[in-house]
Design a protein around this motif. Structure first.
Motif, PDB file in Angstrom:
ATOM      1  N   GLU A   7       0.802  -1.223   0.000  1.00 22.66           N
ATOM      2  CA  GLU A   7       0.000   0.000   0.000  1.00 22.66           C
ATOM      3  C   GLU A   7       0.840   1.281   0.000  1.00 22.66           C
ATOM      4  O   GLU A   7       0.322   2.362  -0.300  1.00 22.66           O
ATOM      5  N   THR A   8       2.124   1.170   0.343  1.00 27.79           N
ATOM      6  CA  THR A   8       2.987   2.356   0.377  1.00 27.79           C
ATOM      7  C   THR A   8       3.562   2.602  -1.013  1.00 27.79           C
ATOM      8  O   THR A   8       4.299   1.767  -1.550  1.00 27.79           O
ATOM      9  N   ASP A   9       3.233   3.736  -1.600  1.00 29.20           N
ATOM     10  CA  ASP A   9       3.663   4.029  -2.966  1.00 29.20           C
ATOM     11  C   ASP A   9       5.129   4.423  -3.027  1.00 29.20           C
ATOM     12  O   ASP A   9       5.654   5.104  -2.139  1.00 29.20           O
ATOM     13  N   ALA A  10       5.774   4.001  -4.112  1.00 30.27           N
ATOM     14  CA  ALA A  10       7.109   4.494  -4.445  1.00 30.27           C
ATOM     15  C   ALA A  10       6.950   5.839  -5.151  1.00 30.27           C
ATOM     16  O   ALA A  10       6.116   5.983  -6.038  1.00 30.27           O
ATOM     17  N   ARG A  11       7.751   6.812  -4.771  1.00 34.59           N
ATOM     18  CA  ARG A  11       7.638   8.144  -5.367  1.00 34.59           C
ATOM     19  C   ARG A  11       8.777   8.448  -6.334  1.00 34.59           C
ATOM     20  O   ARG A  11       8.819   9.522  -6.931  1.00 34.59           O
ATOM     21  N   THR A  12       9.702   7.514  -6.445  1.00 33.32           N
ATOM     22  CA  THR A  12      10.786   7.636  -7.416  1.00 33.32           C
ATOM     23  C   THR A  12      10.989   6.277  -8.072  1.00 33.32           C
ATOM     24  O   THR A  12      10.534   5.244  -7.550  1.00 33.32           O
ATOM     25  N   ILE A  13      11.689   6.271  -9.223  1.00 32.29           N
ATOM     26  CA  ILE A  13      11.972   4.992  -9.872  1.00 32.29           C
ATOM     27  C   ILE A  13      12.869   4.140  -9.004  1.00 32.29           C
ATOM     28  O   ILE A  13      12.783   2.908  -8.993  1.00 32.29           O
ATOM     29  N   GLU A  14      13.756   4.794  -8.213  1.00 33.83           N
ATOM     30  CA  GLU A  14      14.597   4.038  -7.275  1.00 33.83           C
ATOM     31  C   GLU A  14      13.730   3.322  -6.242  1.00 33.83           C
ATOM     32  O   GLU A  14      14.034   2.204  -5.820  1.00 33.83           O
ATOM     33  N   GLY A  15      12.628   3.978  -5.851  1.00 34.70           N
ATOM     34  CA  GLY A  15      11.714   3.354  -4.900  1.00 34.70           C
ATOM     35  C   GLY A  15      11.013   2.147  -5.496  1.00 34.70           C
ATOM     36  O   GLY A  15      10.815   1.123  -4.836  1.00 34.70           O
ATOM     37  N   VAL A  16      10.617   2.263  -6.769  1.00 40.51           N
ATOM     38  CA  VAL A  16       9.993   1.125  -7.447  1.00 40.51           C
ATOM     39  C   VAL A  16      10.962  -0.048  -7.499  1.00 40.51           C
ATOM     40  O   VAL A  16      10.599  -1.201  -7.250  1.00 40.51           O
ATOM     41  N   ILE A  17      12.211   0.245  -7.826  1.00 41.81           N
ATOM     42  CA  ILE A  17      13.230  -0.806  -7.903  1.00 41.81           C
ATOM     43  C   ILE A  17      13.442  -1.442  -6.530  1.00 41.81           C
ATOM     44  O   ILE A  17      13.564  -2.667  -6.402  1.00 41.81           O
ATOM     45  N   ALA A  18      13.469  -0.617  -5.488  1.00 41.06           N
ATOM     46  CA  ALA A  18      13.660  -1.150  -4.131  1.00 41.06           C
ATOM     47  C   ALA A  18      12.482  -2.029  -3.727  1.00 41.06           C
ATOM     48  O   ALA A  18      12.659  -3.079  -3.098  1.00 41.06           O
TER      49      ALA A  18
END
Length: 260
Positions: A202-213
């Motif tokens: 439920e916690t959104d990634a706000r950067t592409i680095e976050g999506v990757i993590a």
């Protein structure tokens, strides 16, 4: 090696997607600052998985120590059992010996065994038959009643007693091997794991680095099979309840790549 290669391939594909992160976060924010909540959720998830794995290993050890008691011979179906009144028949597959299922045993525990007794006598005019029908000697009055069945009840009682004794022995050996305590400890990790998993989704990634993590944390739940390949679909389905995983990554990528 296969796990790392598969993960690198996934993350490489994610990294090639177009990004308009400036629409989502202030330009001055670093990826770590922008994804602080997500990184905390990832840490929480990894800690929950680690605690679950420790409890799972202890449960496996207890299982190794557990010596299961022999299945009672009494619970196997006998040729003379065909008359027992049961709601679901017997369990068993193919040519294996059939045995009474727990649901059937509980039925036998609660419901007295009865049999249908047929009573027949010649018809009379008082029964509504004509004199011709009565004198023909063909018509009869048939009545069915249900009566206690002592022989079947004795067998049912034997089955129930054998089941109870076997279950008691299973419980005793589970306690002695530590399996009962290990299973309870493993079950106790489940609420924290589910809460951490849901928070990660439920916690959104706000950067592409976050999506990757987030993707990397998810991939950590995949394990190589006998052939060394990751069973991604099966492992993720079990760990993340299927569609929720695709939805969280799709939602995050959409927010990062949409054009204003």
């Amino acid at each position: 090696m296969a796990q790392n290669a598969s993960r690198r391939s996934l993350l490489a594909r994610l990294a090639t997607l177009p990004v308009t992160a400036a629409e989502v976060i202030p330009a001055a924010a670093t990826p770590a600052e922008a994804d602080g909540l997500l990184l905390a959720a990832i840490d929480r998830f990894r800690n929950a998985v680690a605690a679950h794995n420790v409890a799972l290993a202890a449960d496996d050890d207890a299982m190794e120590r557990y010596d299961a008691p022999e299945f009672p011979e009494t619970l196997y179906v006998r040729n003379t059992d065909c008359g027992l009144v049961v709601p679901v028949g017997y369990s068993g597959r193919g040519d294996e010996r059939r045995y009474f299922k727990e649901v059937t045993i509980e039925y036998l525990r609660k419901v007295p065994c009865e049999r249908v007794v047929t009573h027949a006598r010649p018809a009379t005019m008082e029964d509504g038959f004509t004199e011709k029908e009565v004198t023909s000697g063909i018509d009869i009055v048939v009545r069915h009643t249900r009566e206690p069945w002592p022989e079947a009840q004795a067998r049912a009682d034997e089955i129930v007693a054998a089941w109870d004794a076997w279950q008691a022995e299973v419980e005793r050996r589970c306690d002695a091997s530590g399996r009962t305590a290990a299973k309870a400890a493993l079950d106790a990790t489940q609420p924290a794991y589910v809460a951490a998993r849901d928070a990660l989704l439920e916690t959104d990634a706000r950067t592409i680095e976050g999506v990757i993590a987030k993707a990397a944390a998810i991939m950590e739940c995949c394990y190589p099979g006998a052939d060394g390949e990751l069973d991604f679909a099966s492992d993720v389905e079990e760990a993340f309840a299927g569609p929720a995983l695709a939805l969280t990554l799709t939602r995050n990528l959409h927010k990062l790549t949409r054009v204003a």
